[in-house]
Design an enzyme around this catalytic site. Structure first.
Site, mmCIF file in Angstrom:
data_model
loop_
_atom_site.group_PDB
_atom_site.id
_atom_site.type_symbol
_atom_site.label_atom_id
_atom_site.label_comp_id
_atom_site.label_asym_id
_atom_site.label_seq_id
_atom_site.Cartn_x
_atom_site.Cartn_y
_atom_site.Cartn_z
ATOM 1 C CE LYS A 168 -7.289 8.968 -1.984
ATOM 2 N NZ LYS A 168 -6.152 9.245 -2.852
ATOM 3 C CD GLN A 226 -4.768 7.893 -6.009
ATOM 4 O OE1 GLN A 226 -5.721 8.474 -5.496
ATOM 5 N NE2 GLN A 226 -3.782 7.375 -5.286
ATOM 6 C CG ASP A 268 -3.106 14.840 -2.445
ATOM 7 O OD1 ASP A 268 -3.534 14.224 -1.451
ATOM 8 O OD2 ASP A 268 -2.978 14.319 -3.562
#
Ligand code: NAD
Length: 287
Positions: A54, A98, A123
């Site tokens: 990422k 994460q 997200d």
């Protein structure tokens, strides 16, 4: 029949290119460099790979990337405090925690994710964004299902009026996929572990989305001739062998288009994350 193979890298490249152009526009027109903060707690090796990926993609596209590494001993309150700081930080437009979190705080995952400002929730897991997706308001949408829709659009595959069947009803794939396909005017059925006569339902699908996490579960006899098959599943069946939820070789004989695993939908997720960072920045400035 031999299906067209929908390779993720081709679509990911197009999605990233459009995100890069949007980043340029934000810089030129609003003097804004979009910023993403990724919090990683502990030292899970797979998570470290994802986070590095990422970070690298942000750099490629001109997005500011901050990786916040916290030790496995981090308490829930310490993590919430860090999220509060990032929520208040004007240079950060997107925040991602994460997963999975270390065992000691895993049970608090929901409370932790819900602490992220919904406008920075790249997200798309926050209940505010889930609600907006359901009601059709502009929202940050989970990257994997959003990537599947983007891919269908880029491939010129019509969704409007089609029969779509999703296998799997998780919050991160199946449920958002239902709303995204319905918003595109598909008639959608969601199947799950309690669905009776699954093959009868899947054989009705013009667009079949497999997101169940069961290696090669979807066999050719479960697919209508000419269907578009999107395989979201990622299953490790040996140390170096990944397969999807679909029996690819047999399915490719009957489908009109199909995504491979690896090399399919999995590659779209990070590209869509970049797009979500740009969308978050635009929502925050009302652009
Ligand atoms: P999950 O375990 O949360 O949900 C699985 C769903 O499949 C459940 O709703 C369950 O009811 C359904 N299911 C299980 N067995 C079934 C059966 N026999 N018949 C019908 N339905 C059944 O999984 P998830 O998080 O949605 O992930 C699904 C798969 O997608 C996994 O392989 C995961 O690794 C993969 N995935 C890939 C990406 C990506 O490509 N970036 C992202 C997320 C998930």
């Amino acid at each position: 029949m031999s299906a067209k193979i929908l390779y993720g890298k081709d679509f990911a490249a197009q999605i990233k290119e459009s995100a890069r152009a949007e980043v340029e526009k934000l810089k030129n027109n609003f003097n804004l460099t979009p910023g993403l903060a990724v919090i990683i707690v502990g030292e899970n090796p797979a998570s470290q790979v994802y986070v590095r990926n990422k970070h690298k993609t942000c750099e490629e596209l001109g997005i500011k990337s901050e990786v916040v590494e916290m030790p496995a001993s981090t308490s829930k309150d310490e993590l919430l405090k860090k999220i509060d700081e990032l929520n208040a930080d004007k240079s950060i437009n997107g925040i991602l925690v994460q997963l999975p979190l270390p065992d000691a705080i895993k049970n608090h995952s929901e409370e932790i994710l819900n602490r992220i400002d919904p406008l920075k929730d790249v997200d798309g897991f926050h209940p505010v964004n889930v609600g907006k997706l359901v009601t059709g308001s502009p929202a940050l949408v989970p990257c994997t299902p959003a990537g599947c829709i983007e891919m269908l659009d880029l491939a010129g595959i019509e969704i409007d009026g089609k029969r779509a069947v999703i296998i799997g009803r998780s919050n991160i794939v199946g449920k958002p996929m239902l709303h995204l396909l319905m918003a595109k005017n598909a008639t959608v059925t969601v199947c799950h572990s309690h669905t009776k006569n699954l093959a009868e339902v899947t054989r009705e699908a013009d667009i079949l989305v497999a997101a169940m996490g069961k290696p090669k579960f979807v066999t050719a006899d479960m697919i209508k001739a000419g269907a578009v098959v999107i395989d979201v599943g990622i299953n490790r069946i040996a140390p170096k062998k990944l397969v999807g939820d679909v029996d690819f070789d047999a399915a490719a004989e009957i489908a009109s288009a199909i995504t491979p695993v690896p090399g399919g939908v999995g590659l779209l997720t990070v590209a869509m994350l970049m797009k979500n960072v740009v969308t978050a920045a635009k929502l925050q400035i009302g652009a």
